[in-house]
Motif scaffolding. Structure first.
Motif, PDB file in Angstrom:
ATOM      1  N   UNK A  39       3.776  -6.685  -2.736  1.00 50.29           N
ATOM      2  CA  UNK A  39       2.633  -7.536  -2.401  1.00 50.29           C
ATOM      3  C   UNK A  39       1.392  -7.059  -3.134  1.00 50.29           C
ATOM      4  N   UNK A  40       0.352  -7.907  -3.212  1.00 47.90           N
ATOM      5  CA  UNK A  40      -0.880  -7.505  -3.912  1.00 47.90           C
ATOM      6  C   UNK A  40      -1.485  -6.252  -3.286  1.00 47.90           C
ATOM      7  N   UNK A  41      -1.912  -5.341  -4.138  1.00 45.18           N
ATOM      8  CA  UNK A  41      -2.509  -4.090  -3.695  1.00 45.18           C
ATOM      9  C   UNK A  41      -3.814  -3.866  -4.437  1.00 45.18           C
ATOM     10  N   UNK A  42      -4.772  -3.266  -3.744  1.00 49.53           N
ATOM     11  CA  UNK A  42      -6.014  -2.878  -4.404  1.00 49.53           C
ATOM     12  C   UNK A  42      -5.815  -1.555  -5.121  1.00 49.53           C
ATOM     13  N   UNK A  43      -6.750  -1.226  -6.001  1.00 49.12           N
ATOM     14  CA  UNK A  43      -6.693   0.077  -6.667  1.00 49.12           C
ATOM     15  C   UNK A  43      -6.735   1.205  -5.646  1.00 49.12           C
ATOM     16  N   UNK A  44      -7.496   0.982  -4.560  1.00 46.56           N
ATOM     17  CA  UNK A  44      -7.600   1.989  -3.505  1.00 46.56           C
ATOM     18  C   UNK A  44      -6.253   2.173  -2.793  1.00 46.56           C
ATOM     19  N   UNK A  45      -5.531   1.068  -2.557  1.00 48.19           N
ATOM     20  CA  UNK A  45      -4.215   1.149  -1.929  1.00 48.19           C
ATOM     21  C   UNK A  45      -3.246   1.935  -2.814  1.00 48.19           C
ATOM     22  N   UNK A  46      -3.261   1.624  -4.096  1.00 49.71           N
ATOM     23  CA  UNK A  46      -2.358   2.314  -5.020  1.00 49.71           C
ATOM     24  C   UNK A  46      -2.670   3.804  -5.067  1.00 49.71           C
TER      25      UNK A  46
END
Length: 429
Positions: A251-258
């Motif tokens: 699913x779509x992830x933000x840079x912070x999530x990654x």
């Protein structure tokens, strides 16, 4: 068969006695006085570029880095497979996956029956006709012991060949799809218990840690510094929904999530490194008469959206095939760094030559790297990798840093110049 048998079964004692009789009948040579003790540590799913000694900028591996300071560090090491079973089989046999035969992937089955005769997953096993590293050591007069933390290196898949003591049992085959991983501190407890009984020298000791493998949930305080300040919605448990295992599009992830997911992975590395330090200290404190050769490596790496997915096993890009290989033999070689490309299949002949174990009549596809450790030249060789989980992929990493990947799944050819494009983003095919 013995390990996967419930100890309450009437078959267990019969099978145990059969194993003991077979083991006692195996001929052994008398080990020579100059043969060293050998410790081989394999850290599952460890990307080389997340190790300090390989240039990583975060403090993930202080103990590995200390080991590297007094060792031969091979800077460009190619694994022959992107998942555990075939990569470990190549490490053990010095053969490519399509040659040793443990390359067919996993077939998920029903959970083990109450009799415990079968594991919950069925895969090919390492054929007994291949002589493993442990078998060479045992035949040369070594006492051999293996401690593993990943189901797919267990004895039912052929990995106990050559070990006098191999640490798995019936309970290991009842994990729910292998998602419960044995922590490094538990593996250490088992190793230390074996050491306390009294080790006959020379010994070959294999210790396999599984902590960096998904799912990523490092015990506090490990990794806290890598995820500090994260205020997103992910938790270690929720990452199970993101870090999928069959190369699905996440699913779509933000840079912070990654960054949070990578921070958890780095925390697992930091944790296993701390336990590695305890293991190395315990082995160094043994009242041994022989010098020690210590080897540290990994079976494969891990992807973090480098090429659109997570996890491992399904591609042959660098993030999955670039692994560390560090050999410490202070009584025999001075520390050095080796830039020349080598392969995981080179590990077995290297260790056997270091130990003075005769292997001239073998069919290794790998070769000894001892000349490089001595500062001598060795012919440059290309390196191959194979992935059969999806679509039968092959990769060639040439001596001039070109990387060719062929997939029968799409089908397609990919070509990268690693010298100018180390992240493999510009396809030249």
């Amino acid at each position: 068969a013995l390990a996967a048998t419930n100890r309450d079964s009437p078959l267990y004692e019969n099978r145990r006695q059969e194993v003991l009789r077979a083991s006692a009948s195996i001929p052994r040579d008398r080990a020579r006085p100059e043969m060293p003790n050998v410790l081989m540590v394999v850290i599952d799913t460890l990307r080389a570029d997340h190790v300090g000694a390989y240039g990583y900028g975060y403090p993930t591996t202080p103990n590995i880095d200390l080991l590297a300071d007094r060792a031969a560090v091979f800077e460009t090491v190619v694994s022959q497979a992107p998942w555990t079973a075939p990569a470990m089989a190549s490490l053990f046999t010095g053969l490519y996956p399509s040659v040793h035969g443990l390359d067919g992937g996993i077939v998920w089955g029903e959970r083990a029956a109450s009799s415990g005769d079968l594991p919950f997953a069925v895969q090919k096993a390492l054929p007994p006709g291949h002589q493993t590293l442990a078998e060479f050591f045992r035949q040369a007069g070594y006492s051999t012991a293996g401690f593993v933390s990943n189901l797919y290196v267990n004895s039912i898949f052929g990995f106990a060949q050559g070990f006098d003591h191999f640490d798995d049992d019936y309970a290991d085959y009842n994990f729910e799809r292998g998602e419960v991983k044995r922590r490094a501190e538990v593996t250490n407890e088992r190793v230390l218990e074996w050491l306390r009984v009294g080790v006959k020298e020379p010994f070959f000791l294999l210790v396999h840690y599984n902590d960096p493998h998904w799912p990523y949930d490092p015990p506090p305080p490990y990794g806290d510094g890598f995820i500090a300040g994260y205020d997103g919605l992910l938790t270690p448990e929720k990452t199970r929904e993101v870090v999928v295992t069959h190369r699905e599009v996440p699913p779509p992830l933000s840079d912070q999530d990654l960054a949070y997911i990578i921070g958890l992975y780095d925390g697992e590395i930091q944790y296993v490194d701390a336990n590695l330090g305890k293991l190395l200290e315990a082995v160094r404190e043994l009242p041994t008469a022989r010098d020690l050769v210590t080897v540290l490596t990994a079976d494969h790496g891990e992807e973090f959206l480098d090429h659109g997915a997570f996890n491992h096993g399904y591609t042959l890009y660098e993030e999955q095939t670039f692994v560390p290989f560090i050999v410490s033999a202070p009584a025999r070689f001075d520390p050095l760094r080796v830039s020349q490309q080598v392969r995981l299949i080179d590990a077995a002949p290297t260790l056997l030559e270091l130990a003075g174990v005769d292997h001239r009549e073998t069919n290794f596809q790998g070769r000894s790297l001892v000349p490089l450790m001595a500062g001598l030249d060795l012919e440059l060789l290309d390196a191959f990798s194979e992935a059969t989980n999806v679509g039968n992929q092959s990769a060639l990493r040439s001596i001039d840093s070109l990387k060719l990947i062929h997939s029968l799944f799409d089908p397609q050819w990919l070509l990268f110049d690693l010298g100018s494009d180390p992240r493999e983003l510009n396809d030249l095919a």
